[in-house]
Design an enzyme around this catalytic site. Structure first.
Site, PDB file in Angstrom:
ATOM      1  N   ARG A  71       0.829  -1.214   0.000  1.00 49.12           N
ATOM      2  CA  ARG A  71       0.000   0.000   0.000  1.00 49.12           C
ATOM      3  C   ARG A  71       0.860   1.259   0.000  1.00 49.12           C
ATOM      4  NH1 ARG A  71      -3.527  -0.181   5.008  1.00 49.12           N
ATOM      5  NH2 ARG A  71      -1.605  -1.076   5.798  1.00 49.12           N
ATOM      6  N   ASN A  97      -6.279  -2.614   2.202  1.00 48.65           N
ATOM      7  CA  ASN A  97      -6.284  -4.060   2.334  1.00 48.65           C
ATOM      8  C   ASN A  97      -7.723  -4.521   2.513  1.00 48.65           C
ATOM      9  OD1 ASN A  97      -3.491  -4.316   2.245  1.00 48.65           O
ATOM     10  ND2 ASN A  97      -3.260  -4.333   4.453  1.00 48.65           N
TER      11      ASN A  97
END
Length: 101
Positions: free
Chosen positions: A29, A47
């Site tokens: 990320r 996520n």
């Protein structure tokens, strides 16, 4: 999938992607945000409970396509096995790119 966009279109588009593989707990990320910032794209990355990562980016089509190619390139951390994606007109709802916790 909606309208087809040519490779030289200057329109803003939205890429919505679900990234599968070893993409959680590897910095994916953060690198995704870094790449989006580098390309001046807006959107989010998060996520998901099933182990995938959800990405939404908006910006000029050529830059969004660069981002999409980066997602599939093997350069992101971890291991990307599959990317399910769609490209649609941008909504303009994002002002920056951020990581959703």
């Amino acid at each position: 999938m909606g309208k087809t966009y040519g490779p030289d279109a200057a329109e803003n588009v939205r890429l919505t992607a679900r990234v599968e593989g070893m993409v959680q707990a590897v910095g994916f990320r953060y690198w995704t945000r870094r790449k989006a910032d580098e390309l001046a794209l807006t959107g989010t990355v998060r996520n998901d409970a099933d182990g995938t990562v959800a990405v939404v980016v908006e910006g000029p089509q050529p830059l969004v396509l660069d981002f999409r190619n980066w997602l599939r390139s093997g350069h992101p951390p971890g291991r990307v096995d599959n990317v399910e994606e769609s490209v649609t007109p941008a909504t303009g709802e994002f002002k920056e790119f951020w990581i959703v916790d």
